[in-house]
Design an enzyme around this catalytic site. Structure first.
Site, PDB file in Angstrom:
ATOM      1  N   CYS A 161       7.524   2.456   8.460  1.00 52.66           N
ATOM      2  CA  CYS A 161       7.012   1.849   7.228  1.00 52.66           C
ATOM      3  C   CYS A 161       6.263   0.575   7.584  1.00 52.66           C
ATOM      4  O   CYS A 161       6.751  -0.230   8.386  1.00 52.66           O
ATOM      5  CB  CYS A 161       8.172   1.541   6.289  1.00 52.66           C
ATOM      6  SG  CYS A 161       7.683   0.785   4.717  1.00 52.66           S
TER       7      CYS A 161
ATOM      8  N   GLU B 256       6.249   7.062  -0.595  1.00 55.88           N
ATOM      9  CA  GLU B 256       5.526   6.148  -1.489  1.00 55.88           C
ATOM     10  C   GLU B 256       6.158   6.087  -2.885  1.00 55.88           C
ATOM     11  O   GLU B 256       6.210   5.023  -3.487  1.00 55.88           O
ATOM     12  CB  GLU B 256       4.050   6.524  -1.570  1.00 55.88           C
ATOM     13  CG  GLU B 256       3.309   6.503  -0.239  1.00 55.88           C
ATOM     14  CD  GLU B 256       3.479   5.224   0.575  1.00 55.88           C
ATOM     15  OE1 GLU B 256       3.599   4.127  -0.014  1.00 55.88           O
ATOM     16  OE2 GLU B 256       3.500   5.326   1.814  1.00 55.88           O
TER      17      GLU B 256
ATOM     18  N   HIS C 100       8.946   3.704  -2.742  1.00 51.59           N
ATOM     19  CA  HIS C 100       8.492   2.309  -2.863  1.00 51.59           C
ATOM     20  C   HIS C 100       8.367   1.904  -4.326  1.00 51.59           C
ATOM     21  O   HIS C 100       8.757   0.801  -4.701  1.00 51.59           O
ATOM     22  CB  HIS C 100       7.128   2.117  -2.182  1.00 51.59           C
ATOM     23  CG  HIS C 100       7.211   1.794  -0.733  1.00 51.59           C
ATOM     24  ND1 HIS C 100       7.882   0.705  -0.228  1.00 51.59           N
ATOM     25  CD2 HIS C 100       6.674   2.418   0.345  1.00 51.59           C
ATOM     26  CE1 HIS C 100       7.769   0.676   1.079  1.00 51.59           C
ATOM     27  NE2 HIS C 100       7.036   1.714   1.464  1.00 51.59           N
TER      28      HIS C 100
END
Length: 163
Positions: free
Chosen positions: A89, A132, A135
């Site tokens: 990441c 993603e 996130h």
């Protein structure tokens, strides 16, 4: 528009749930342009808005030469047998750990014109879609590691030169 700097582990924006995009305006268009510019750098498969300090539900991707974005993505389907796959990441630079991910994923969201957008794929694309959307939900991949592996990763974070 601009390549933006990446926020790293410890920044509260990375552990906050991102807000949905309610209105597509010039600010959102500029955000998308920055996400695209930022993900184009070599070695980047995806960049979520929180990684550049913006708490909105948007991310860009760069997988197998295909670059794009999605607003308000929702992970609607994963399938296959989950497997541990090497993952890193940008917000946890220098670390690489096996993370359990599904081999297929599909997200649904919208584009800048408000039209439905579906992204799906296997392999790296599936991994990026899951990573993603995590996130945007305030999760880093470290939270998905097995406990022993997480302890190793957290030690690496503490010993890193960027923390």
């Amino acid at each position: 528009m601009a390549v933006r700097s990446i926020r790293v582990f410890g920044d509260p924006v990375l552990t906050s749930v991102s807000a949905p995009i309610e209105e597509i305006d010039d600010g959102v268009r500029a955000l998308v342009a920055d996400l695209i510019d930022t993900v184009k750098l070599p070695g980047r498969a995806g960049v979520a808005a929180p990684q550049i300090g913006v708490g909105l539900r948007a991310f860009s991707y760069n997988v197998d030469g295909e670059i794009g974005y999605i607003l308000n993505p929702v992970l609607v389907e994963v399938s296959g047998e989950p497997e541990a796959i090497g993952e890193g990441c940008l917000s946890v630079p220098g670390l690489w750990h096996d993370t359990v991910r599904y081999p297929y994923a599909r997200v649904v969201g919208i584009d800048l014109d408000g039209n439905e957008l579906v992204l799906e794929g296997e392999g790296l694309m599936a991994q990026a879609l899951q990573h993603e959307t995590d996130h945007l939900d305030g999760k880093l991949y470290l939270s998905r590691l097995e406990p022993a592996e997480r302890r190793v990763a957290m030690r690496e974070v503490r010993e890193s030169d960027w923390f």
